[in-house]
Design a protein around this motif. Structure first.
Motif, short mmCIF file in Angstrom:
data_model
loop_
_atom_site.label_atom_id
_atom_site.label_comp_id
_atom_site.label_asym_id
_atom_site.label_seq_id
_atom_site.Cartn_x
_atom_site.Cartn_y
_atom_site.Cartn_z
N ASP A 13 0.93 -1.28 0.01
CA ASP A 13 0.05 -0.10 -0.12
C ASP A 13 0.88 1.52 -0.19
O ASP A 13 0.27 2.40 0.20
CB ASP A 13 -0.99 -0.07 1.17
CG ASP A 13 -2.11 -1.03 1.46
OD1 ASP A 13 -2.09 -1.56 0.11
OD2 ASP A 13 -2.51 -1.34 2.29
N LYS A 14 1.97 1.24 0.08
CA LYS A 14 3.16 2.17 0.11
C LYS A 14 2.94 3.07 1.24
O LYS A 14 2.83 4.43 1.33
CB LYS A 14 3.07 2.89 -1.11
CG LYS A 14 3.58 2.15 -2.36
CD LYS A 14 3.80 2.91 -3.62
CE LYS A 14 4.26 2.16 -4.56
NZ LYS A 14 4.66 2.72 -5.91
N THR A 15 2.61 2.57 2.44
CA THR A 15 2.28 3.34 3.64
C THR A 15 3.28 2.93 4.91
O THR A 15 3.28 3.42 5.67
CB THR A 15 0.89 3.03 4.29
OG1 THR A 15 0.68 1.43 4.85
CG2 THR A 15 -0.17 3.35 3.32
N TYR A 16 4.30 2.32 4.30
CA TYR A 16 5.61 1.92 5.46
C TYR A 16 6.59 2.97 4.90
O TYR A 16 6.96 3.26 3.84
CB TYR A 16 5.81 0.24 4.89
CG TYR A 16 6.93 -0.18 6.01
CD1 TYR A 16 6.54 -0.56 7.18
CD2 TYR A 16 7.89 -0.26 5.71
CE1 TYR A 16 7.36 -1.21 8.31
CE2 TYR A 16 9.02 -0.77 6.60
CZ TYR A 16 8.65 -1.07 7.91
OH TYR A 16 9.49 -1.65 8.80
N THR A 17 7.06 3.49 6.19
CA THR A 17 8.25 4.57 5.84
C THR A 17 9.56 3.73 6.01
O THR A 17 9.70 2.92 6.80
CB THR A 17 8.15 5.46 7.21
OG1 THR A 17 6.77 6.11 7.02
CG2 THR A 17 9.32 6.36 6.99
N ILE A 18 10.33 4.10 5.00
CA ILE A 18 11.52 3.54 4.77
C ILE A 18 12.48 4.45 5.33
O ILE A 18 12.56 5.48 5.27
CB ILE A 18 12.08 3.14 3.35
CG1 ILE A 18 10.82 2.55 2.61
CG2 ILE A 18 13.29 2.88 3.08
CD1 ILE A 18 10.68 1.09 3.01
N GLY A 19 13.54 3.57 6.01
CA GLY A 19 14.64 4.68 6.80
C GLY A 19 16.12 4.33 6.11
O GLY A 19 16.46 2.88 5.96
#
Length: 58
Positions: A13-19
């Motif tokens: 869903d592209k709601t996960y934040t990448i660090g």
């Protein structure tokens, strides 16, 4: 829903934040690629010069 399934759903869903830790020659293009694909992304670096640059400089 299991944690694994929940994580996969957030990625799809592209709601996960990448660090990204380190915005050098690998981290910055990686961060830019995620950003261009509408993924929320945060970049971390200890070099203040890198943190104050615009993406338009690349």
């Amino acid at each position: 829903m299991s944690q694994h399934e929940n994580l996969l759903k957030k990625i799809e869903d592209k709601t996960y934040t990448i660090g990204i830790v380190g915005l050098g020659y690998v981290g910055l293009p990686l961060m830019w690629t995620f950003h261009q694909n509408n993924m929320p992304v945060l970049g971390f670096d200890i070099d203040a010069k890198k943190l104050n640059q615009d993406f338009k400089d690349y």
